[in-house]
Design a protein around this motif. Sequence first.
Motif, PDB file in Angstrom:
ATOM      1  N   ALA A 105       0.830  -1.208   0.000  1.00  0.00           N
ATOM      2  CA  ALA A 105       0.000   0.000   0.000  1.00  0.00           C
ATOM      3  C   ALA A 105       0.862   1.254   0.000  1.00  0.00           C
ATOM      4  CB  ALA A 105      -0.930  -0.008   1.214  1.00  0.00           C
ATOM      5  N   PHE A 106       1.964   1.225   0.748  1.00  0.00           N
ATOM      6  CA  PHE A 106       2.870   2.378   0.772  1.00  0.00           C
ATOM      7  C   PHE A 106       3.462   2.636  -0.612  1.00  0.00           C
ATOM      8  CE2 PHE A 106       7.218   3.983   1.013  1.00  0.00           C
ATOM      9  CZ  PHE A 106       7.031   5.171   1.701  1.00  0.00           C
ATOM     10  N   ALA A 107       3.899   1.577  -1.295  1.00  0.00           N
ATOM     11  CA  ALA A 107       4.485   1.743  -2.627  1.00  0.00           C
ATOM     12  C   ALA A 107       3.489   2.353  -3.602  1.00  0.00           C
ATOM     13  CB  ALA A 107       4.988   0.398  -3.148  1.00  0.00           C
ATOM     14  N   VAL A 108       2.245   1.889  -3.534  1.00  0.00           N
ATOM     15  CA  VAL A 108       1.211   2.416  -4.437  1.00  0.00           C
ATOM     16  C   VAL A 108       0.909   3.873  -4.112  1.00  0.00           C
ATOM     17  CG1 VAL A 108      -1.223   2.197  -5.083  1.00  0.00           C
ATOM     18  CG2 VAL A 108       0.209   0.149  -4.872  1.00  0.00           C
ATOM     19  N   GLU A 109       0.833   4.193  -2.832  1.00  0.00           N
ATOM     20  CA  GLU A 109       0.569   5.578  -2.450  1.00  0.00           C
ATOM     21  C   GLU A 109       1.715   6.486  -2.854  1.00  0.00           C
ATOM     22  OE1 GLU A 109      -0.336   8.229   1.580  1.00  0.00           O
ATOM     23  OE2 GLU A 109      -0.135   6.057   1.705  1.00  0.00           O
ATOM     24  N   ARG A 110       2.932   6.016  -2.711  1.00  0.00           N
ATOM     25  CA  ARG A 110       4.102   6.846  -2.985  1.00  0.00           C
ATOM     26  C   ARG A 110       4.361   7.035  -4.476  1.00  0.00           C
ATOM     27  NH1 ARG A 110       8.398   8.345   0.385  1.00  0.00           N
ATOM     28  NH2 ARG A 110       9.669   9.857  -0.757  1.00  0.00           N
ATOM     29  N   PHE A 111       4.236   5.943  -5.257  1.00  0.00           N
ATOM     30  CA  PHE A 111       4.639   6.013  -6.659  1.00  0.00           C
ATOM     31  C   PHE A 111       3.524   5.661  -7.650  1.00  0.00           C
ATOM     32  CE2 PHE A 111       8.893   5.135  -4.647  1.00  0.00           C
ATOM     33  CZ  PHE A 111       9.438   6.382  -4.933  1.00  0.00           C
ATOM     34  N   GLY A 112       2.320   5.366  -7.152  1.00  0.00           N
ATOM     35  CA  GLY A 112       1.179   5.194  -8.040  1.00  0.00           C
ATOM     36  C   GLY A 112       0.888   3.789  -8.504  1.00  0.00           C
ATOM     37  N   GLY A 113       1.718   2.830  -8.140  1.00  0.00           N
ATOM     38  CA  GLY A 113       1.492   1.445  -8.549  1.00  0.00           C
ATOM     39  C   GLY A 113       2.735   0.627  -8.298  1.00  0.00           C
ATOM     40  N   ILE A 114       2.693  -0.637  -8.702  1.00  0.00           N
ATOM     41  CA  ILE A 114       3.841  -1.530  -8.555  1.00  0.00           C
ATOM     42  C   ILE A 114       3.990  -2.324  -9.855  1.00  0.00           C
ATOM     43  CG2 ILE A 114       4.868  -3.467  -7.277  1.00  0.00           C
ATOM     44  CD1 ILE A 114       3.063  -2.634  -4.885  1.00  0.00           C
ATOM     45  N   ASP A 115       5.172  -2.245 -10.447  1.00  0.00           N
ATOM     46  CA  ASP A 115       5.468  -3.011 -11.653  1.00  0.00           C
ATOM     47  C   ASP A 115       6.265  -4.273 -11.358  1.00  0.00           C
ATOM     48  OD1 ASP A 115       4.459  -1.097 -13.759  1.00  0.00           O
ATOM     49  OD2 ASP A 115       5.911   0.196 -12.761  1.00  0.00           O
ATOM     50  N   ILE A 116       7.170  -4.187 -10.386  1.00  0.00           N
ATOM     51  CA  ILE A 116       8.090  -5.289 -10.106  1.00  0.00           C
ATOM     52  C   ILE A 116       8.187  -5.475  -8.596  1.00  0.00           C
ATOM     53  CG2 ILE A 116      10.473  -6.115 -10.301  1.00  0.00           C
ATOM     54  CD1 ILE A 116      10.701  -4.263 -12.814  1.00  0.00           C
ATOM     55  N   LEU A 117       8.085  -6.714  -8.146  1.00  0.00           N
ATOM     56  CA  LEU A 117       8.335  -7.070  -6.756  1.00  0.00           C
ATOM     57  C   LEU A 117       9.503  -8.031  -6.719  1.00  0.00           C
ATOM     58  CD1 LEU A 117       7.699  -7.384  -3.704  1.00  0.00           C
ATOM     59  CD2 LEU A 117       6.058  -9.180  -4.354  1.00  0.00           C
ATOM     60  N   ILE A 118      10.520  -7.689  -5.939  1.00  0.00           N
ATOM     61  CA  ILE A 118      11.681  -8.566  -5.764  1.00  0.00           C
ATOM     62  C   ILE A 118      11.729  -8.971  -4.299  1.00  0.00           C
ATOM     63  CG2 ILE A 118      14.175  -8.819  -5.966  1.00  0.00           C
ATOM     64  CD1 ILE A 118      14.089  -6.691  -8.195  1.00  0.00           C
ATOM     65  N   ASN A 119      11.522 -10.249  -4.041  1.00  0.00           N
ATOM     66  CA  ASN A 119      11.407 -10.762  -2.675  1.00  0.00           C
ATOM     67  C   ASN A 119      12.751 -11.274  -2.176  1.00  0.00           C
ATOM     68  OD1 ASN A 119       8.647 -10.466  -1.825  1.00  0.00           O
ATOM     69  ND2 ASN A 119       8.093 -11.922  -3.429  1.00  0.00           N
ATOM     70  N   GLY A 120      13.386 -10.484  -1.305  1.00  0.00           N
ATOM     71  CA  GLY A 120      14.703 -10.848  -0.810  1.00  0.00           C
ATOM     72  C   GLY A 120      14.749 -11.265   0.638  1.00  0.00           C
ATOM     73  N   VAL A 121      13.605 -11.300   1.321  1.00  0.00           N
ATOM     74  CA  VAL A 121      13.607 -11.667   2.742  1.00  0.00           C
ATOM     75  C   VAL A 121      13.836 -13.164   2.893  1.00  0.00           C
ATOM     76  CG1 VAL A 121      12.226 -11.808   4.839  1.00  0.00           C
ATOM     77  CG2 VAL A 121      12.121  -9.762   3.429  1.00  0.00           C
ATOM     78  N   GLY A 122      14.695 -13.533   3.822  1.00  0.00           N
ATOM     79  CA  GLY A 122      14.934 -14.940   4.097  1.00  0.00           C
ATOM     80  C   GLY A 122      16.363 -15.153   4.551  1.00  0.00           C
ATOM     81  N   GLY A 123      16.671 -16.371   4.918  1.00  0.00           N
ATOM     82  CA  GLY A 123      18.018 -16.710   5.356  1.00  0.00           C
ATOM     83  C   GLY A 123      17.966 -17.662   6.535  1.00  0.00           C
TER      84      GLY A 123
END
Length: 264
Positions: free
Chosen positions: A80-98
């Motif tokens: 929601a923050f990304a959409v509010e800040r930049f108007g949408g989302i084109d690419i999601l890169i999931n780097g959480v883990g380990g």
Amino acid sequence: MQRLMQRFPQRFAGKVIVVTGAAQGIGRGVALRAAAEGGQVVLVDRADFVAEVAAEAQGAATAGFVADLETYEGAQAAMAFAVERFGGIDILINGVGGAIRMRPFAEFEPAQIDAEIRRSLMPTLYTCHAVLPHMLRRGGGTIVNLSSNATRGIRRVPYSAAKGGVNSLTQSLAMEYAQHNIRVVASAPGGTSAPPRRVPRNAAGDSEQEKAWMNEAVQQVTESTFVKRYGTLDEQVAPILFLASDEASYITGAVLPVAGGDNG
């Protein structure tokens, strides 16, 4: 990196990119290079110094956002923050883990097994679900998940299981959403040399026995590669951003091993 920049100076111009796990390690490298290549980048991490990393991308459109992606609420809030800040989302890169701990499977306590799955599978599962409505409204998008070649390896069976789940998620989601112009791919890094972590993987610290088990895992990872060494951060970042770019537009449902020949 300089050669890459000369060849693709604005590969992500006009693209809104969310990078999770962006405060350190591979995620940090991905976020900074994506911004350097013209992307509008939201860096997400539960470490509050993610804002410092966002500020390193001087002259670029970046924003840091603190969220615990081990909760669905955190994943929703980040999208929601990304959409509010930049108007949408084109690419999601999931780097959480380990991997949190390295030990023989019989030595894992039940709560430790749960913690490994929660860290290395659930954030990717949650963010993929949370981003889909935004990509569907946008008419398409790309999701790049970070898996691991450690789907085969010693001293980290729960982590291996979590990353196997990421691979299955990638393939099934790609099949289900291809008709909606959404690509889903994964990179599977092997052992990677990186600067010391500002937030340790195991906050409780490792015992001498755990350090010995860790050394056994490091030896196995190194010997399993054809090239007999760990990779560099740049060697991991470049394939991830290739998969995220329009150059990979005919690739979906694939898991790309980036592990010096050890495909896991």
